[in-house]
Design a protein around this motif. Sequence first.
Motif, PDB file in Angstrom:
ATOM      1  N   VAL A  80       0.850  -1.185   0.000  1.00  0.00           N
ATOM      2  CA  VAL A  80       0.000   0.000   0.000  1.00  0.00           C
ATOM      3  C   VAL A  80       0.888   1.238   0.000  1.00  0.00           C
ATOM      4  O   VAL A  80       1.818   1.346   0.800  1.00  0.00           O
ATOM      5  N   ILE A  81       0.609   2.178  -0.901  1.00  0.00           N
ATOM      6  CA  ILE A  81       1.367   3.427  -0.952  1.00  0.00           C
ATOM      7  C   ILE A  81       0.391   4.600  -0.898  1.00  0.00           C
ATOM      8  O   ILE A  81      -0.806   4.459  -1.160  1.00  0.00           O
ATOM      9  N   GLU A  82       0.917   5.780  -0.547  1.00  0.00           N
ATOM     10  CA  GLU A  82       0.129   7.008  -0.521  1.00  0.00           C
ATOM     11  C   GLU A  82       0.286   7.721  -1.854  1.00  0.00           C
ATOM     12  O   GLU A  82       1.398   7.868  -2.351  1.00  0.00           O
ATOM     13  N   ILE A  83      -0.806   8.192  -2.417  1.00  0.00           N
ATOM     14  CA  ILE A  83      -0.741   8.886  -3.701  1.00  0.00           C
ATOM     15  C   ILE A  83      -1.420  10.250  -3.650  1.00  0.00           C
ATOM     16  O   ILE A  83      -1.525  10.929  -4.666  1.00  0.00           O
TER      17      ILE A  83
ATOM     18  N   ARG B 124      -1.717   1.625  10.483  1.00  0.00           N
ATOM     19  CA  ARG B 124      -2.764   0.678  10.845  1.00  0.00           C
ATOM     20  C   ARG B 124      -3.797   0.563   9.724  1.00  0.00           C
ATOM     21  O   ARG B 124      -4.376  -0.503   9.500  1.00  0.00           O
ATOM     22  N   ILE B 125      -4.051   1.694   9.023  1.00  0.00           N
ATOM     23  CA  ILE B 125      -4.980   1.645   7.895  1.00  0.00           C
ATOM     24  C   ILE B 125      -4.394   0.794   6.784  1.00  0.00           C
ATOM     25  O   ILE B 125      -5.089  -0.045   6.175  1.00  0.00           O
ATOM     26  N   LYS B 126      -3.101   0.979   6.500  1.00  0.00           N
ATOM     27  CA  LYS B 126      -2.446   0.177   5.464  1.00  0.00           C
ATOM     28  C   LYS B 126      -2.475  -1.301   5.824  1.00  0.00           C
ATOM     29  O   LYS B 126      -2.730  -2.164   4.967  1.00  0.00           O
ATOM     30  N   GLN B 127      -2.223  -1.598   7.104  1.00  0.00           N
ATOM     31  CA  GLN B 127      -2.234  -2.983   7.536  1.00  0.00           C
ATOM     32  C   GLN B 127      -3.623  -3.593   7.373  1.00  0.00           C
ATOM     33  O   GLN B 127      -3.771  -4.752   6.956  1.00  0.00           O
ATOM     34  N   ALA B 128      -4.661  -2.781   7.692  1.00  0.00           N
ATOM     35  CA  ALA B 128      -6.035  -3.270   7.534  1.00  0.00           C
ATOM     36  C   ALA B 128      -6.352  -3.547   6.063  1.00  0.00           C
ATOM     37  O   ALA B 128      -7.050  -4.508   5.736  1.00  0.00           O
ATOM     38  N   MET B 129      -5.843  -2.712   5.165  1.00  0.00           N
ATOM     39  CA  MET B 129      -6.059  -2.942   3.744  1.00  0.00           C
ATOM     40  C   MET B 129      -5.401  -4.238   3.286  1.00  0.00           C
ATOM     41  O   MET B 129      -5.991  -5.009   2.510  1.00  0.00           O
TER      42      MET B 129
ATOM     43  N   ASN C 246     -11.760  -1.847  13.584  1.00  0.00           N
ATOM     44  CA  ASN C 246     -10.412  -1.762  14.141  1.00  0.00           C
ATOM     45  C   ASN C 246     -10.215  -0.457  14.903  1.00  0.00           C
ATOM     46  O   ASN C 246      -9.587  -0.418  15.971  1.00  0.00           O
ATOM     47  N   LEU C 247     -10.752   0.629  14.344  1.00  0.00           N
ATOM     48  CA  LEU C 247     -10.638   1.929  15.013  1.00  0.00           C
ATOM     49  C   LEU C 247     -11.400   1.930  16.328  1.00  0.00           C
ATOM     50  O   LEU C 247     -10.901   2.423  17.352  1.00  0.00           O
ATOM     51  N   GLU C 248     -12.616   1.374  16.324  1.00  0.00           N
ATOM     52  CA  GLU C 248     -13.425   1.369  17.541  1.00  0.00           C
ATOM     53  C   GLU C 248     -12.752   0.554  18.648  1.00  0.00           C
ATOM     54  O   GLU C 248     -12.800   0.923  19.830  1.00  0.00           O
TER      55      GLU C 248
END
Length: 825
Positions: free
Chosen positions: A620-623, A675-680, A698-700
């Motif tokens: 996962v990368i940021e664009i 954590r978002i990348k890991q969830a993806m 996961n956030l909750e």
Amino acid sequence: MIFYLLHFAVLCVLISLEVYVNRHSRNSETELNNFAISLLFGIIEAVLYLVILLFNETWLPALIQQVMKLVLCFDAIFMCSISFSFIATGSKKHEKLRTAINIVFDIVAVVIVYSQFTYINISHGGFAVESPYLFIREVRKFFPWKWWDLYRVIFRVIVPLSCYLIMTMLQERKATQLEKFQSVILGLGILSFWFSDYILSVLSKADFRFTLIFMVSYTFMATIMVSAWSKQNVPSGKGFWFTILKYIISYIAPAIIVGLVCMEFQPVGRNNTILYIALITIISIVSIVWSLFVSELLPLASTHYEADYERSLEKEFASIEYAEGEMDQITNQVFEIVQKNVECSFMNVYILGNQGQFDVAYSSNNSGKKIPYSSDAFDSLLGLNRSVLISSQLEKEHDLLGVKDLFASFFEKTNSDALFVLNEGHNVFGLITLGKKSNGDHFKEYDFNVFEKLYSYFFVFGYYMRNIANKDILGTVNREIRMSSQVISSIQENLDRINNPKIDIGYLMEAAHNIGGEFIDFIRLTDSKYLFVVGDLSGKGIAASMNMVILKFIIRTYLADTHDFKQLVVKVNNFVRENLRKGTIFAGLFALMDFEKDTLYYINCGIPALLLYTQVYNNVIEIQGSGYVLGFVKDISPYISVKSTKINKGDILLACTDGLINSHSLRGETFGKERIKQAMLENSGYPAQRMAQFTLENLEKFVSKELEDDVSILVIKYDTDDIQEAVSEDTVAEVQNDEDEIIQEEQIKEPVVDESSDVEQKAPAEDLTIFTEVIDDNPIDESVFDAPPESGVLVQENETVKNDNENLSAADLNELDDLLNDVGL
């Protein structure tokens, strides 16, 4: 001596007007700029003339003659400059021609003064000019004119009258109501000049010394003209009579009283001059105080009744606090605003009920009529891109012929004269009708233009009536808590459905406390092109939710006539800054998906994360790149850019607001992007909706189920038409089967972005008007945005685009309150 003092007063008035004009014409495009130059000529004339009046007995006669000729030259130049500024008011074109003609008249004045004025006599007894006759003796019997008479007729009558008539003809078709109103006042200024000049000529026959104050008539004209060009609003009929009454009470009545007192006590002045002067001074001071008191007590009529009411109506609409008042207060406030500005006789609001008819939600005239819903009529009207209609248009506009009879009957049955159709897309949920003006007039084209421009405010009021103003709920529980789900569900339900086998979309919007200002919207442009908007408006509660509704509608409205992707965002920025509550900002993402080219075009407006999962590298990368929130700066165009990325089969896009990234655990740790990348990565085999839901869960867990901020998540899985979303979360085996099917899909051989290297995507030559670029040596066809959308066409600009693994993020909205306070917002 009194005539010298009067002329000195004339000079003071002209200087005061010049100071006023210079103060109000800075950075202004009004005709005050031209009038400032005209006043300068008048001031020079007045100064020279006053010097002659004071020193004419000590100067050489020859010097007085030359200075007086110079005074008369400036007199003609002053009148020409004022007169030709009228033409500039009517049209900004042909400025060079207008200036050339003005100069010609100035030259004519100089020639007449220096060649035909043989002698100028000025003394305590009066002022006179000697010049030869125009015609020979035989003709002179019928036209006993001299060059002095011709000079006065040309520069005091012919030039101002001709220029004024030309101005009115130029304004006949294109002038606004304000410009026409200004032209009427300018005409009054010319009439006041002629009238006062005529009075002076009559008085001079009784006492020739009145010729010494010939410039007094200029002060009336100049004052009225400055007032005309300073007008910003047009008073209505009520406002006109209100203004007349005010001036009578404030100025005319005190002046008459002072005059009568002076006349009554004139015998006292003969015997005791000091007592007479003291008495007149006291009375004058009392009159001035009275005028000032009345001026403060009776505000300007333009602030109450305006025919040019657009600015006032918009300002008052923007001041409505939907979150702070009860339903009855809000509805009465809206009606009072509309009635005061528009001068309508009544206002009714109808909301579409369950029985297929419009029920009365509010009526200022206690109308209980219900209106049947005619889908053909309203669909036809919306098909013409009309949400506002006035009755006078039915006879004039050809595109309304198909619905003329239907809406003529509608206006007759409802006894109304203006109609607002409240719709989201092609779904009509309400109507607002306005009765004729209080004086019985129909609404005109100006009213329609204002209604159309400010339609969003009427829409918000109708939306409030449908979703917020429920008396039963308001009377039992807190409005925000009970209404939040209705607003959120309404936003979620009114998204354009994406019917494309290449894409699987999942999204959710979770409010932390009651309701906030976040939203996600999908807008269909064509079958193969969709616009996605993810946004976070600052603020909380119903106020923020109403702003969210407004902005969502405004974006769709702008799409109707905006053909440039970047310009769409610029317009939204201007709207947020100028029309929403001061300090409101928008952080989000505008993205356009082209399914034919498998390309995503996007503009980052402060979205904190736009993540791309590539199946080939299982990474996962940021664009998102750098981005700036909307509503913070006046001109956002230098700070935003259009970027694009190729989307391949199996790729996953995730966009989210800052509530997901910046939430804290009990230990003070932030959830963060990792954590978002890991969830993806962990949930890439699930359908998009489940990925969004699992990320929220996961956030909750991370924050112990106490969300700090609103959370919005958008997940897009590409080329996933074979995925079938599980119907039950309880059936783990079915979910696992879905995941296995995805994992077994054909792997993509060519990566989109190599994280280990910088991949720069460059736009082609700057002279192209269509946004194109080369990705993997495959040019994007210029027809990407050519197909006509339902809501509008987007055409992008040339931009240099980078899609790399830079860790770029936007400002935290939670910290923006302090930032706004620091900069004075």
